[in-house]
Design a protein around this motif. Structure first.
Motif, PDB file in Angstrom:
ATOM      1  N   ASP A 364       0.824  -1.210   0.000  1.00 33.89           N
ATOM      2  CA  ASP A 364       0.000   0.000   0.000  1.00 33.89           C
ATOM      3  C   ASP A 364       0.856   1.257   0.000  1.00 33.89           C
ATOM      4  N   ALA A 365       2.034   1.188   0.634  1.00 40.39           N
ATOM      5  CA  ALA A 365       2.955   2.329   0.591  1.00 40.39           C
ATOM      6  C   ALA A 365       3.464   2.561  -0.824  1.00 40.39           C
ATOM      7  N   GLN A 366       3.717   1.460  -1.566  1.00 43.15           N
ATOM      8  CA  GLN A 366       4.174   1.593  -2.943  1.00 43.15           C
ATOM      9  C   GLN A 366       3.090   2.206  -3.821  1.00 43.15           C
ATOM     10  N   VAL A 367       1.840   1.789  -3.614  1.00 44.72           N
ATOM     11  CA  VAL A 367       0.728   2.360  -4.378  1.00 44.72           C
ATOM     12  C   VAL A 367       0.614   3.856  -4.119  1.00 44.72           C
ATOM     13  N   THR A 368       0.743   4.248  -2.848  1.00 51.80           N
ATOM     14  CA  THR A 368       0.663   5.671  -2.493  1.00 51.80           C
ATOM     15  C   THR A 368       1.818   6.453  -3.097  1.00 51.80           C
ATOM     16  N   LEU A 369       3.011   5.868  -3.091  1.00 54.43           N
ATOM     17  CA  LEU A 369       4.171   6.538  -3.681  1.00 54.43           C
ATOM     18  C   LEU A 369       3.994   6.708  -5.183  1.00 54.43           C
ATOM     19  N   ASP A 370       3.487   5.673  -5.862  1.00 56.36           N
ATOM     20  CA  ASP A 370       3.245   5.783  -7.304  1.00 56.36           C
ATOM     21  C   ASP A 370       2.221   6.877  -7.597  1.00 56.36           C
ATOM     22  N   PHE A 371       1.176   6.952  -6.770  1.00 57.90           N
ATOM     23  CA  PHE A 371       0.164   7.998  -6.965  1.00 57.90           C
ATOM     24  C   PHE A 371       0.767   9.379  -6.752  1.00 57.90           C
ATOM     25  N   HIS A 372       1.594   9.520  -5.720  1.00 53.80           N
ATOM     26  CA  HIS A 372       2.210  10.825  -5.443  1.00 53.80           C
ATOM     27  C   HIS A 372       3.092  11.263  -6.605  1.00 53.80           C
ATOM     28  N   ARG A 375       0.908  12.449  -9.418  1.00 56.21           N
ATOM     29  CA  ARG A 375       0.302  13.756  -9.168  1.00 56.21           C
ATOM     30  C   ARG A 375       1.310  14.888  -9.297  1.00 56.21           C
ATOM     31  N   GLU A 376       2.575  14.612  -8.995  1.00 58.72           N
ATOM     32  CA  GLU A 376       3.621  15.625  -9.141  1.00 58.72           C
ATOM     33  C   GLU A 376       4.119  15.747 -10.573  1.00 58.72           C
ATOM     34  N   SER A 377       3.684  14.853 -11.444  1.00 60.52           N
ATOM     35  CA  SER A 377       4.136  14.867 -12.829  1.00 60.52           C
ATOM     36  C   SER A 377       3.539  16.053 -13.580  1.00 60.52           C
ATOM     37  N   PRO A 378       4.277  16.630 -14.540  1.00 58.05           N
ATOM     38  CA  PRO A 378       3.729  17.741 -15.343  1.00 58.05           C
ATOM     39  C   PRO A 378       2.563  17.325 -16.223  1.00 58.05           C
ATOM     40  N   PHE A 379       2.386  16.017 -16.417  1.00 60.01           N
ATOM     41  CA  PHE A 379       1.277  15.528 -17.236  1.00 60.01           C
ATOM     42  C   PHE A 379      -0.024  15.408 -16.436  1.00 60.01           C
ATOM     43  N   TYR A 380       0.061  15.621 -15.123  1.00 63.38           N
ATOM     44  CA  TYR A 380      -1.130  15.582 -14.280  1.00 63.38           C
ATOM     45  C   TYR A 380      -1.803  16.951 -14.369  1.00 63.38           C
ATOM     46  N   ILE A 381      -2.726  17.081 -15.309  1.00 59.27           N
ATOM     47  CA  ILE A 381      -3.318  18.385 -15.628  1.00 59.27           C
ATOM     48  C   ILE A 381      -4.651  18.577 -14.916  1.00 59.27           C
ATOM     49  N   ILE A 382      -5.538  17.591 -15.005  1.00 55.04           N
ATOM     50  CA  ILE A 382      -6.880  17.691 -14.429  1.00 55.04           C
ATOM     51  C   ILE A 382      -6.867  17.037 -13.059  1.00 55.04           C
ATOM     52  N   SER A 383      -7.265  17.799 -12.030  1.00 51.15           N
ATOM     53  CA  SER A 383      -7.274  17.295 -10.664  1.00 51.15           C
ATOM     54  C   SER A 383      -8.716  17.112 -10.197  1.00 51.15           C
ATOM     55  N   SER A 384      -9.049  15.897  -9.797  1.00 55.60           N
ATOM     56  CA  SER A 384     -10.368  15.616  -9.241  1.00 55.60           C
ATOM     57  C   SER A 384     -10.293  14.335  -8.431  1.00 55.60           C
ATOM     58  N   ARG A 385     -11.244  14.163  -7.497  1.00 59.76           N
ATOM     59  CA  ARG A 385     -11.249  12.961  -6.664  1.00 59.76           C
ATOM     60  C   ARG A 385     -11.473  11.710  -7.506  1.00 59.76           C
ATOM     61  N   LEU A 386     -12.307  11.817  -8.545  1.00 56.83           N
ATOM     62  CA  LEU A 386     -12.576  10.655  -9.383  1.00 56.83           C
ATOM     63  C   LEU A 386     -11.305  10.179 -10.084  1.00 56.83           C
ATOM     64  N   ILE A 387     -10.549  11.111 -10.651  1.00 63.12           N
ATOM     65  CA  ILE A 387      -9.296  10.745 -11.322  1.00 63.12           C
ATOM     66  C   ILE A 387      -8.301  10.174 -10.313  1.00 63.12           C
ATOM     67  N   ASN A 388      -8.246  10.767  -9.119  1.00 64.01           N
ATOM     68  CA  ASN A 388      -7.342  10.251  -8.095  1.00 64.01           C
ATOM     69  C   ASN A 388      -7.690   8.813  -7.727  1.00 64.01           C
ATOM     70  N   LYS A 389      -8.989   8.530  -7.570  1.00 64.23           N
ATOM     71  CA  LYS A 389      -9.396   7.164  -7.223  1.00 64.23           C
ATOM     72  C   LYS A 389      -9.096   6.193  -8.362  1.00 64.23           C
ATOM     73  N   MET A 390      -9.235   6.664  -9.583  1.00 60.18           N
ATOM     74  CA  MET A 390      -8.897   5.800 -10.720  1.00 60.18           C
ATOM     75  C   MET A 390      -7.395   5.497 -10.748  1.00 60.18           C
ATOM     76  N   LEU A 391      -6.579   6.496 -10.391  1.00 63.54           N
ATOM     77  CA  LEU A 391      -5.138   6.253 -10.328  1.00 63.54           C
ATOM     78  C   LEU A 391      -4.798   5.248  -9.238  1.00 63.54           C
ATOM     79  N   TYR A 392      -5.441   5.401  -8.068  1.00 62.36           N
ATOM     80  CA  TYR A 392      -5.221   4.436  -6.995  1.00 62.36           C
ATOM     81  C   TYR A 392      -5.620   3.028  -7.448  1.00 62.36           C
TER      82      TYR A 392
END
Length: 494
Positions: A364-372, A375-392
């Protein structure tokens, strides 16, 4: 062939070196400008010059221009999120010149008077004098005070007292007469700054400071900031996209012995950021911390009773009422020390960090690190809870398929009370400080059948009492939950 290659190499160096030099000079210049313009104090917007305009598309209903009184087409024009004045595109400049905005600071010693704004009343408004529907007629009709939020008919306007009492939530408001500003010039420009805050002498006065990032969520942060600017003194609402929590918490230090409530609109990461700032500044008394959950997991918000997520149609008045009636609870703060192994005779630095929710090692720590990282990537343009949950979900599915952390029990050692624990076949170890993990999973109750020690948690809404947040070293401390008795087991982490 060789002369051609030599010419090409020389040309490449002649292009590459100047380009690299220009880029480095540009980066250096930007950092110098940021250093010269940065400030750990709260800059205050000068309301005497212009309104705080926002695009009218954020409004939930059509409105009328306060200058020409014409009906504004939905999505056209602008509105001031401090006082509620609306203007179409051609009337914005006249509105700045003719209509005063909500004042932030005032040196007038006389009692505060109502600040009336004509028309565009909220749905369901009721006249304070005759208790009839207000603002329901066609056109720019009736009035609303942008301080106490009272509404009156035009014909009832003369019957209301001209002195404003700031409404039912005045104990959470900092009136303009209590805010003392000063003009300071930095290396670039002159701006207003907060110099002092004095008490209005009200009983049970507990002012609130609202912190949010306008860029967070699907524009949720910007909407929340606007709604609270309308209800409170706009200076009480701080955008974390422009200012650090340390700058925002200057309110707490200037208020002296008055306990302040800090409402943090954000996820667990933002709340932890603010709590770290409180600890760094050593504020006495420490502010109480409330949460408006606009993050993805919101585990701490769930435990404290603030809910699992933010609803777009929330009422900020109800949030102020919840904050007023909330109960103070305590939270353990754990100091985690990470000591890396020595490599090739080189001592790597020891890292210290605070833990408020939980500490995890494994899948679970690895999943959180990958998500972080995503999100810090320049390609992360649209921010929303739905997109975040899909990434998780995506990264979690990847770990399920790859099983990168299988046989984790063979790759680490866990000591409890100084004794090495025999671990079963696991892929993760979670050290919990609150009874919520991974967006609401109660691991303690899930393990009740296996004989794990459980602790009861309080119900209702809780404010974190930051000067009662206990600091613990993870190597020798007693485990307990917020506002409850300690569990019977002690855990040592190595």
């Amino acid at each position: 062939m060789w002369p051609l290659l030599f010419f090409w190499d020389a040309g490449l160096m002649n292009v590459f070196l100047p380009t690299l030099t220009v880029i480095l000079i540009f980066i250096f210049t930007i950092n110098i400008i940021k250093h010269l313009t940065s400030d750990l104090h709260i800059p205050i917007r000068d309301t005497s010059k212009q309104h705080n305009w926002h695009h009218a598309k954020l409004l939930s209903k059509p409105c009328y221009c306060n200058v020409c009184e014409a009906l504004m087409v939905t999505g056209e024009g602008a509105y001031c999120d401090c006082c509620g004045v609306c203007a179409d595109r051609g009337c914005i400049k006249p509105a700045d010149q003719k209509i005063k905005c909500k004042v932030i600071s005032s040196s007038d010693k006389d009692p505060m008077k109502h600040h009336w704004v004509k028309g565009n009343l909220p749905l369901g408004a009721c006249c304070y004098i005759c208790v009839e529907d207000c603002g329901s007629e066609y056109g720019l009709v009736d009035w609303m005070c942008c301080w106490c939020q009272r509404t009156v008919h035009s014909q009832c306007h003369i019957h209301i007292d001209e002195v404003c009492d700031f409404g039912p939530y005045r104990n959470q408001m900092i009136p303009p007469s209590c805010v003392i500003l000063t003009k300071k010039r930095n290396s670039i420009r002159k701006k207003l700054q907060l110099r002092a805050v004095k008490s209005p002498g009200w009983k049970n006065w507990t002012p609130i400071i609202v912190l949010a990032n306008r860029k967070s969520g699907n524009n949720d942060g910007d909407i929340i900031l606007s709604l609270f600017r309308r209800l409170l003194n706009p200076a009480q609402v701080v955008d974390l996209a422009d200012h650090s929590p340390e700058a925002a918490l200057e309110w707490c230090s200037l208020l002296g012995e008055v306990r302040t409530t800090v409402l943090v609109a954000g996820g667990d990461g933002t709340v932890g950021w603010v709590l770290n700032a409180v600890n760094k500044l050593q504020l006495k008394p420490g502010p109480a911390v409330a949460i408006l959950p606009i993050g993805t997991g919101n585990d701490l918000s769930r435990v404290l009773g603030w809910g699992k997520e933010y609803h777009p149609d929330f009422d900020p008045v109800s949030v102020l009422e919840q904050v007023q009636n909330a109960q103070l609870v305590h939270l353990d703060r754990w100091n985690i020390e990470v000591r890396p192994y020595r490599h090739l005779g080189i001592y790597l630095p020891v890292r210290n960090m605070f833990m408020y929710n939980y500490l995890s090692v494994g899948v679970d720590a690895q999943v959180t690190l990958d998500f972080h990282r995503a999100r810090e990537s320049p390609f992360y343009i649209i921010s929303s809870r739905l997109i975040n949950k899909m990434l998780y979900l995506t990264y979690g599915t990847q770990q399920v398929m790859e099983r990168e952390f299988r046989d984790l029990d063979q790759r680490l050692e866990l000591y409890l009370d100084g004794v090495r624990a025999e671990l079963p076949s696991i892929e993760s170890i979670v050290v919990l400080n609150i009874p919520s993990w991974g967006a609401g999973v109660d691991l303690w109750n899930m393990g009740a059948a296996s004989g794990w020690t459980l602790a009861a948690t309080q119900s209702g809404t809780g404010l974190l009492c930051s000067d009662q947040i206990k600091g613990y070293d993870a190597s020798s401390s007693r485990w307990r939950t917020m506002g409850t008795a300690p569990c019977r087991s002690e855990y040592n982490i190595s």
